[in-house]
Design an enzyme around this catalytic site. Sequence first.
Site, mmCIF file in Angstrom:
data_model
loop_
_atom_site.group_PDB
_atom_site.id
_atom_site.type_symbol
_atom_site.label_atom_id
_atom_site.label_comp_id
_atom_site.label_asym_id
_atom_site.label_seq_id
_atom_site.Cartn_x
_atom_site.Cartn_y
_atom_site.Cartn_z
ATOM 1 N N LYS A 53 0.799 -1.234 0.000
ATOM 2 C CA LYS A 53 0.000 0.000 0.000
ATOM 3 C C LYS A 53 0.834 1.288 0.000
ATOM 4 C CE LYS A 53 -3.399 -1.333 -0.554
ATOM 5 N NZ LYS A 53 -3.755 -2.202 -1.739
ATOM 6 N N HIS A 96 6.908 -7.633 -2.301
ATOM 7 C CA HIS A 96 6.771 -6.957 -1.007
ATOM 8 C C HIS A 96 7.778 -7.542 -0.003
ATOM 9 C CE1 HIS A 96 3.289 -4.692 -2.131
ATOM 10 N NE2 HIS A 96 2.475 -5.719 -2.219
ATOM 11 N N SER A 123 -4.446 2.886 4.351
ATOM 12 C CA SER A 123 -4.726 2.175 3.094
ATOM 13 C C SER A 123 -4.737 0.661 3.339
ATOM 14 C CB SER A 123 -3.658 2.552 2.059
ATOM 15 O OG SER A 123 -3.898 1.910 0.841
HETATM 16 S S1 PPS Z 1 -0.422 -3.109 -3.151
HETATM 17 O O1 PPS Z 1 -1.677 -3.885 -2.997
HETATM 18 O O2 PPS Z 1 0.430 -3.263 -1.976
HETATM 19 O O3 PPS Z 1 0.292 -3.406 -4.377
HETATM 20 O O4 PPS Z 1 -0.930 -1.606 -3.181
HETATM 21 P P1 PPS Z 1 -0.096 -0.363 -3.675
HETATM 22 O O5 PPS Z 1 -0.206 -0.267 -5.140
HETATM 23 O O6 PPS Z 1 1.262 -0.350 -3.084
HETATM 24 O O7 PPS Z 1 -0.888 0.833 -2.996
HETATM 25 C C1 PPS Z 1 -2.228 1.109 -3.262
HETATM 26 C C2 PPS Z 1 -2.418 2.573 -2.921
HETATM 27 O O8 PPS Z 1 -1.860 3.379 -3.970
HETATM 28 C C3 PPS Z 1 -2.878 4.200 -4.514
HETATM 29 N N1 PPS Z 1 -2.619 4.438 -5.956
HETATM 30 C C4 PPS Z 1 -2.410 5.659 -6.456
HETATM 31 N N2 PPS Z 1 -2.364 6.868 -5.856
HETATM 32 C C5 PPS Z 1 -2.167 7.945 -6.662
HETATM 33 N N3 PPS Z 1 -2.023 7.858 -8.012
HETATM 34 C C6 PPS Z 1 -2.062 6.667 -8.635
HETATM 35 N N4 PPS Z 1 -1.929 6.614 -9.960
HETATM 36 C C7 PPS Z 1 -2.260 5.495 -7.851
HETATM 37 N N5 PPS Z 1 -2.363 4.159 -8.118
HETATM 38 C C8 PPS Z 1 -2.583 3.544 -6.934
HETATM 39 C C9 PPS Z 1 -4.154 3.416 -4.243
HETATM 40 O O9 PPS Z 1 -5.299 4.227 -4.367
HETATM 41 C C10 PPS Z 1 -3.879 2.950 -2.814
HETATM 42 O O10 PPS Z 1 -3.903 4.034 -1.889
HETATM 43 P P2 PPS Z 1 -5.187 4.489 -1.051
HETATM 44 O O11 PPS Z 1 -4.682 5.464 -0.040
HETATM 45 O O12 PPS Z 1 -5.772 3.265 -0.421
HETATM 46 O O13 PPS Z 1 -6.095 5.129 -2.040
#
Ligand code: PPS
Length: 313
Positions: free
Chosen positions: A71, A133, A163
């Site tokens: 996340k 991860h 998140s």
């Molecule tokens: S995972 O499941 O661990 O792979 O998740 P991860 O991709 O690391 O994190 C998911 C969070 O990243 C946000 N996200 C983004 N934020 C801004 N811009 C873009 N393009 C974007 N893509 C993914 C996603 O909404 C999750 O954050 P939160 O705070 O829950 O919205």
Amino acid sequence: MSEPATAPEEITIPEDWEPMPIDPNYTAPGFRLLKYCGVTLNNVHLQWGITKSLEQFQGRRSDVIVASFPKSGTTWLQEVVWRVTHHQPTAGEKGPKTCLEYRFPVLESQPQEKLMDMVSLSDMTDQRFIKTHLHYHILPESVKTSGAKVLYVHRDARDVCVSFYHFSRMLNIYKYRGSFADFRDNFMRGEIVHGPYREHVQGYLEHSDTVLCLTYEQMHQDRGSVVRKVADFLGVSLSDADVDDIVKNTSFEVMKANPDTNFRQWEDSGLVSGTEEGTFMRKGVVGDWRNYFTEEESEAFLKWRNEEVAPLN
Ligand code: PPS
């Protein structure tokens, strides 16, 4: 995170794995947190043969690996990396046409290949793009010695915690039903999947001479410069127009609308339930923690975050 949708019932816990106390807030049947090499993993990792994946994985010089604590912006950085390395000016807005999960198999989740009918990492002949991860200290040694390019993204721990809380509620192999305060306490104790958090970040930052370390907040503030950093690190030359195009196509709104990056397929496969928690692409903002922490809680959390920790090895 990419975890298989279903897991076999029985597990035998090997000697080098340690069962952790059962947390009743995880209500998915059979869900267990387990410790391996100082890292909190779960029964599904074990059932799906993470140790075998780690033993068998052979890093290659041409590999590109995006690593993170869950996340923290993994998906976002993956899409940036993919577009940087596959950018064709003539492709314009069409961009990649394959789901990110297929473009970036997960290092620690090889059964994903069987479930999703994917070519195994070892059989891939093209350049490999890999998500992980894993903590730095448990990465297969060949990742570190092969010359593979590793990129790491980290994020304000308070936003990671928020998140991850929502994601843990959505994910049907966890079905977390505790309160945010419960989850936050577990986060601080390292009793969350891929914990402990501080050691995860520190493990990669200590190798920032070879690992490109970026933050979610930098990607928000100035994605153009992050795109350029990624391109330099990967030895790709981009025009200003290319950079602009990548910046545009990796915005939250575009990625949320793009079926190849929005993970809505996890709802169809039953891995997650799109509930009041929202979807995988939930809010995508900096500072959502303000809706979950009081000033005092935030202060205590940051105090904890900034404490020195001993490296895991
Ligand atoms: S995972 O499941 O661990 O792979 O998740 P991860 O991709 O690391 O994190 C998911 C969070 O990243 C946000 N996200 C983004 N934020 C801004 N811009 C873009 N393009 C974007 N893509 C993914 C996603 O909404 C999750 O954050 P939160 O705070 O829950 O919205």
